[in-house]
Design a protein around this motif. Structure first.
Motif, mmCIF file in Angstrom:
data_model
loop_
_atom_site.group_PDB
_atom_site.id
_atom_site.type_symbol
_atom_site.label_atom_id
_atom_site.label_comp_id
_atom_site.label_asym_id
_atom_site.label_seq_id
_atom_site.Cartn_x
_atom_site.Cartn_y
_atom_site.Cartn_z
ATOM 1 N N UNK A 184 -10.797 52.803 -29.405
ATOM 2 C CA UNK A 184 -9.393 52.424 -29.542
ATOM 3 C C UNK A 184 -8.720 52.339 -28.180
ATOM 4 N N UNK A 185 -7.630 51.604 -28.141
ATOM 5 C CA UNK A 185 -6.739 51.569 -26.985
ATOM 6 C C UNK A 185 -5.345 51.889 -27.501
ATOM 7 N N UNK A 186 -4.774 52.981 -27.027
ATOM 8 C CA UNK A 186 -3.449 53.419 -27.493
ATOM 9 C C UNK A 186 -3.390 53.526 -29.018
ATOM 10 N N UNK A 187 -4.470 53.969 -29.625
ATOM 11 C CA UNK A 187 -4.510 54.143 -31.070
ATOM 12 C C UNK A 187 -4.872 52.896 -31.851
ATOM 13 N N UNK A 188 -4.939 51.761 -31.175
ATOM 14 C CA UNK A 188 -5.311 50.517 -31.833
ATOM 15 C C UNK A 188 -6.807 50.272 -31.671
ATOM 16 N N UNK A 189 -7.496 49.804 -32.721
ATOM 17 C CA UNK A 189 -8.871 49.353 -32.518
ATOM 18 C C UNK A 189 -8.905 48.353 -31.369
ATOM 19 N N UNK A 190 -9.980 48.382 -30.585
ATOM 20 C CA UNK A 190 -10.060 47.512 -29.408
ATOM 21 C C UNK A 190 -9.831 46.047 -29.786
ATOM 22 N N UNK A 191 -10.384 45.634 -30.925
ATOM 23 C CA UNK A 191 -10.215 44.243 -31.354
ATOM 24 C C UNK A 191 -8.745 43.908 -31.566
ATOM 25 N N UNK A 192 -7.979 44.822 -32.188
ATOM 26 C CA UNK A 192 -6.556 44.577 -32.426
ATOM 27 C C UNK A 192 -5.783 44.519 -31.113
ATOM 28 N N UNK A 193 -6.113 45.421 -30.202
ATOM 29 C CA UNK A 193 -5.440 45.420 -28.899
ATOM 30 C C UNK A 193 -5.683 44.094 -28.189
ATOM 31 N N UNK A 194 -6.931 43.634 -28.189
ATOM 32 C CA UNK A 194 -7.265 42.367 -27.535
ATOM 33 C C UNK A 194 -6.507 41.200 -28.171
ATOM 34 N N UNK A 195 -6.397 41.215 -29.496
ATOM 35 C CA UNK A 195 -5.682 40.142 -30.193
ATOM 36 C C UNK A 195 -4.219 40.113 -29.771
ATOM 37 N N UNK A 196 -3.583 41.303 -29.690
ATOM 38 C CA UNK A 196 -2.181 41.354 -29.310
ATOM 39 C C UNK A 196 -1.954 40.904 -27.871
ATOM 40 N N UNK A 197 -2.958 41.134 -27.027
ATOM 41 C CA UNK A 197 -2.814 40.812 -25.607
ATOM 42 C C UNK A 197 -3.403 39.461 -25.237
ATOM 43 N N UNK A 198 -3.909 38.741 -26.237
ATOM 44 C CA UNK A 198 -4.459 37.426 -25.965
ATOM 45 C C UNK A 198 -5.780 37.460 -25.213
ATOM 46 N N UNK A 199 -6.548 38.515 -25.425
ATOM 47 C CA UNK A 199 -7.846 38.670 -24.766
ATOM 48 C C UNK A 199 -8.944 38.392 -25.788
ATOM 49 N N UNK A 200 -9.925 37.610 -25.409
ATOM 50 C CA UNK A 200 -11.022 37.311 -26.324
ATOM 51 C C UNK A 200 -11.876 38.562 -26.545
ATOM 52 N N UNK A 201 -12.054 38.916 -27.806
ATOM 53 C CA UNK A 201 -12.893 40.069 -28.160
ATOM 54 C C UNK A 201 -14.111 39.522 -28.882
ATOM 55 N N UNK A 202 -15.271 39.674 -28.269
ATOM 56 C CA UNK A 202 -16.467 39.036 -28.794
ATOM 57 C C UNK A 202 -17.668 39.958 -28.662
ATOM 58 N N UNK A 203 -18.751 39.662 -29.386
ATOM 59 C CA UNK A 203 -19.992 40.422 -29.200
ATOM 60 C C UNK A 203 -20.470 40.382 -27.757
ATOM 61 N N UNK A 204 -20.228 39.275 -27.066
ATOM 62 C CA UNK A 204 -20.643 39.163 -25.663
ATOM 63 C C UNK A 204 -19.891 40.159 -24.782
ATOM 64 N N UNK A 205 -18.588 40.342 -25.063
ATOM 65 C CA UNK A 205 -17.796 41.315 -24.307
ATOM 66 C C UNK A 205 -18.341 42.715 -24.519
#
Length: 310
Positions: A184-205
């Motif tokens: 998590x980041x600040x209590x958010x699942x990493x995927x959710x944090x990335x979505x809110x920040x416009x960061x691509x969250x992928x298996x490659x990452x």
């Protein structure tokens, strides 16, 4: 509080320095097969005493572990470039066979904090040789790997790594498991944090960061010959959790007694660390793939232990 540091190579000296400036100990004893090296490190550190809280730092022998609350063991043969941690096992198991009985004879009530590699195997060796309760024989485990994960995720996502929470479990080595399903980041699942920040969250990452965590020691060793600053700080963090009775959750290596079907092997799961050592082991909610990988890691460690007659 008295702490004994057995082994004052780069890791031991870095840990002694971190402990000295932390103010956690009133006395730190440095012990090494190279007595002059231990004397020199003690002299160098003691000359900095006016800049920190009152502390006595001196060199000594195994007998000088008497009265130590914690004995930190970093002694052993160093990892060579291109060598896995598990390649070290036979050489260091032999060293521990001579060392652990002498330490326990001098400090039977101490907690042993094993840092030497391969740390999971040597934690198991120390447990068998010492006869101490499993709660008082602790390996540094994946505390450093977990820190590397948090640092790398923070770097990649441009966020303070202290706001990143996640664990690396299993072996401190090639079979370790990054628990992405619980990160998590600040209590958010990493995927959710990335979505809110416009960061691509992928298996490659995830794969890239996991590889960097797993390969970190090899990359550092290839460049400077050894890793020691980060683990020195990690040792201080574990020691602080014990001496201050913090109930801190750390991924230290400890004996498995049936967790996730694993027994008679030391590896890392999130564990509650307090004045008694390891007070309890937690069972994170793993994905099916993570569980399979963790059990595979335990198998790897059991096979290595069996290869040297453990």
């Amino acid at each position: 509080m008295k702490i004994a540091m057995v082994g004052v190579g780069a890791v031991g000296a870095s840990a002694a320095y971190a402990l000295m400036i932390s103010g956690l100990a009133a006395e730190i004893v440095l012990i090494d097969v190279n007595e002059r090296k231990a004397e020199g490190e003690a002299m160098d550190l003691m000359h900095g005493a006016p800049f920190v809280r009152p502390v006595t730092i001196r060199s000594g022998a195994y007998a000088d572990c008497v009265g130590a609350r914690i004995v930190v063991i970093t002694a052993g043969s160093a990892q060579r470039p291109g060598e896995t941690r598990l390649d070290l096992v036979k050489r260091n198991a032999d060293i521990f066979g001579q060392m652990i009985p002498q330490i326990v004879a001098a400090a039977p009530d101490a907690i042993l904090l094993i840092v030497s590699n391969p740390v999971d195997i040597l934690t198991y060796v120390s447990l068998k040789l010492s006869g101490l309760p499993a709660s008082r024989v602790i390996g540094s485990g994946t505390v450093l790997d977990t820190a590397r994960l948090r640092a790398l995720v923070g770097q990649r996502l441009s966020v303070d790594p202290r706001s990143v929470h996640g664990y690396v479990i299993g072996e401190h080595g090639d079979s370790e498991v990054v628990v992405w399903s619980r990160a998590t980041v600040a209590g958010l699942p990493v995927e959710d944090f990335c979505h809110q920040r416009g960061i691509e969250y992928s298996p490659a990452l995830r794969a890239d960061i996991s590889t960097q965590v797993r390969r970190a020691a090899y990359e550092i060793i290839a460049r400077k010959g050894a890793t020691y600053y980060a683990i020195g700080l990690g040792i201080r963090h574990i020691v602080e959790a014990i001496l201050r009775d913090e109930n801190t959750i750390l991924t230290v290596s400890t004996l498995m007694t049936g967790q996730f079907g694993m027994q008679d092997v030391c590896l890392s799961l999130p564990s509650i660390v307090d004045l008694s050592g390891v007070e309890g082991v937690l069972l994170p909610d793993l994905s099916p793939d993570e569980l399979i990988a963790l059990q595979r890691s335990a198998t790897v460690l059991r096979e290595v232990a069996a290869s040297v007659g453990l």
